[in-house]
Motif scaffolding. Structure first.
Motif, PDB file in Angstrom:
ATOM      1  N   PRO A  13       0.811  -1.232   0.000  1.00 46.50           N
ATOM      2  CA  PRO A  13       0.000   0.000   0.000  1.00 46.50           C
ATOM      3  C   PRO A  13       0.844   1.282   0.000  1.00 46.50           C
ATOM      4  CG  PRO A  13      -0.739  -1.515   1.711  1.00 46.50           C
ATOM      5  CD  PRO A  13       0.531  -2.070   1.162  1.00 46.50           C
ATOM      6  N   HIS A  14       2.111   1.188   0.393  1.00 44.06           N
ATOM      7  CA  HIS A  14       2.968   2.369   0.509  1.00 44.06           C
ATOM      8  C   HIS A  14       4.062   2.407  -0.547  1.00 44.06           C
ATOM      9  CE1 HIS A  14       1.017   2.614   4.388  1.00 44.06           C
ATOM     10  NE2 HIS A  14       1.391   1.372   4.609  1.00 44.06           N
ATOM     11  N   LEU A  15       4.050   1.477  -1.471  1.00 47.00           N
ATOM     12  CA  LEU A  15       5.145   1.287  -2.409  1.00 47.00           C
ATOM     13  C   LEU A  15       4.879   1.969  -3.750  1.00 47.00           C
ATOM     14  CD1 LEU A  15       7.823  -0.340  -2.417  1.00 47.00           C
ATOM     15  CD2 LEU A  15       6.544  -2.229  -3.409  1.00 47.00           C
ATOM     16  N   SER A  16       5.815   2.815  -4.179  1.00 47.27           N
ATOM     17  CA  SER A  16       5.799   3.412  -5.509  1.00 47.27           C
ATOM     18  C   SER A  16       7.061   2.945  -6.215  1.00 47.27           C
ATOM     19  CB  SER A  16       5.804   4.938  -5.435  1.00 47.27           C
ATOM     20  OG  SER A  16       4.629   5.395  -4.819  1.00 47.27           O
ATOM     21  N   ILE A  17       6.912   2.383  -7.403  1.00 44.69           N
ATOM     22  CA  ILE A  17       8.031   1.767  -8.103  1.00 44.69           C
ATOM     23  C   ILE A  17       8.337   2.531  -9.383  1.00 44.69           C
ATOM     24  CG2 ILE A  17       8.837  -0.330  -9.253  1.00 44.69           C
ATOM     25  CD1 ILE A  17       6.860  -1.882  -7.424  1.00 44.69           C
ATOM     26  N   THR A  18       9.604   2.892  -9.557  1.00 48.41           N
ATOM     27  CA  THR A  18      10.100   3.444 -10.816  1.00 48.41           C
ATOM     28  C   THR A  18      11.021   2.401 -11.417  1.00 48.41           C
ATOM     29  OG1 THR A  18       9.939   5.740 -10.098  1.00 48.41           O
ATOM     30  CG2 THR A  18      11.464   5.272 -11.896  1.00 48.41           C
ATOM     31  N   GLN A  28       3.005  -9.501 -10.758  1.00 51.25           N
ATOM     32  CA  GLN A  28       1.739  -8.971 -11.268  1.00 51.25           C
ATOM     33  C   GLN A  28       0.929  -8.249 -10.198  1.00 51.25           C
ATOM     34  OE1 GLN A  28      -0.114 -12.382 -13.010  1.00 51.25           O
ATOM     35  NE2 GLN A  28       0.940 -12.128 -14.955  1.00 51.25           N
ATOM     36  N   ASN A  29       1.038  -8.691  -8.969  1.00 52.44           N
ATOM     37  CA  ASN A  29       0.278  -8.049  -7.897  1.00 52.44           C
ATOM     38  C   ASN A  29       0.699  -6.601  -7.661  1.00 52.44           C
ATOM     39  OD1 ASN A  29      -1.123 -10.409  -7.433  1.00 52.44           O
ATOM     40  ND2 ASN A  29       0.258 -11.110  -5.838  1.00 52.44           N
ATOM     41  N   PHE A  30       1.827  -6.197  -8.245  1.00 56.80           N
ATOM     42  CA  PHE A  30       2.350  -4.863  -8.011  1.00 56.80           C
ATOM     43  C   PHE A  30       2.281  -3.978  -9.251  1.00 56.80           C
ATOM     44  CE2 PHE A  30       4.045  -7.474  -4.700  1.00 56.80           C
ATOM     45  CZ  PHE A  30       4.005  -6.655  -3.581  1.00 56.80           C
ATOM     46  N   ASP A  31       1.551  -4.387 -10.261  1.00 61.73           N
ATOM     47  CA  ASP A  31       1.454  -3.617 -11.502  1.00 61.73           C
ATOM     48  C   ASP A  31       1.079  -2.165 -11.223  1.00 61.73           C
ATOM     49  OD1 ASP A  31       1.211  -3.293 -14.471  1.00 61.73           O
ATOM     50  OD2 ASP A  31      -0.879  -2.919 -13.900  1.00 61.73           O
ATOM     51  N   ARG A  32       0.081  -1.927 -10.403  1.00 60.53           N
ATOM     52  CA  ARG A  32      -0.397  -0.562 -10.132  1.00 60.53           C
ATOM     53  C   ARG A  32       0.576   0.246  -9.281  1.00 60.53           C
ATOM     54  NH1 ARG A  32      -3.721   1.701 -13.590  1.00 60.53           N
ATOM     55  NH2 ARG A  32      -5.121   0.127 -14.366  1.00 60.53           N
ATOM     56  N   LEU A  46       3.641  -3.449 -21.051  1.00 64.21           N
ATOM     57  CA  LEU A  46       3.017  -3.735 -19.766  1.00 64.21           C
ATOM     58  C   LEU A  46       2.970  -2.435 -18.973  1.00 64.21           C
ATOM     59  CD1 LEU A  46       4.743  -7.132 -18.978  1.00 64.21           C
ATOM     60  CD2 LEU A  46       2.426  -6.780 -19.797  1.00 64.21           C
ATOM     61  N   HIS A  47       2.262  -2.427 -17.887  1.00 66.67           N
ATOM     62  CA  HIS A  47       2.107  -1.229 -17.048  1.00 66.67           C
ATOM     63  C   HIS A  47       1.589  -0.063 -17.894  1.00 66.67           C
ATOM     64  CE1 HIS A  47       4.460  -3.772 -14.465  1.00 66.67           C
ATOM     65  NE2 HIS A  47       5.521  -3.667 -15.245  1.00 66.67           N
ATOM     66  N   ASN A  48       0.556  -0.353 -18.671  1.00 64.36           N
ATOM     67  CA  ASN A  48       0.020   0.641 -19.608  1.00 64.36           C
ATOM     68  C   ASN A  48      -0.666   1.816 -18.937  1.00 64.36           C
ATOM     69  OD1 ASN A  48       0.935  -0.538 -22.032  1.00 64.36           O
ATOM     70  ND2 ASN A  48      -0.621  -2.108 -21.824  1.00 64.36           N
TER      71      ASN A  48
END
Length: 107
Positions: A13-18, A28-32, A46-48
């Protein structure tokens, strides 16, 4: 599920990925959680949900437009901030490795 995945799931819930130097995050659970992509490899589409300036994939006509993702990172620094000599040296080191000392014939 291993212990590392459990720890990662608790952070979700707190993770932002670059993504840098890759444009796919295989969990896949972390696509968003993927919020931006900086890459010079073929877009795997992917990650459209990542669009516009946040999706900086410099690959066109079956070739990379830059020799290193660090080139793109350096350009982003120049657009928005001062690039310190230490950061510049670190980026240059990776660019030289990725491009075989700026050899135009390197992949």
């Amino acid at each position: 599920i291993n212990e590392n995945e459990i720890n990662l799931i608790s952070l979700k819930p707190h993770l932002s990925i670059t993504l840098t130097d890759h444009n796919v995050f295989r969990h896949q659970n972390f696509d968003r959680n993927v919020i931006s992509i900086v890459d010079h490899h073929q877009d795997e589409n992917l990650h459209n949900h990542v669009k516009g300036k946040r999706r900086d994939i410099q690959f066109k006509d079956n070739r990379a437009l830059v020799g290193s993702t660090c080139t793109i990172v350096a350009e982003k620094f120049f657009e928005s901030a001062h690039l310190s000599p230490t950061v510049a040296k670190l980026l240059l080191g990776v660019i030289l490795i990725d491009t075989s000392n700026l050899d135009l014939k390197s992949d």
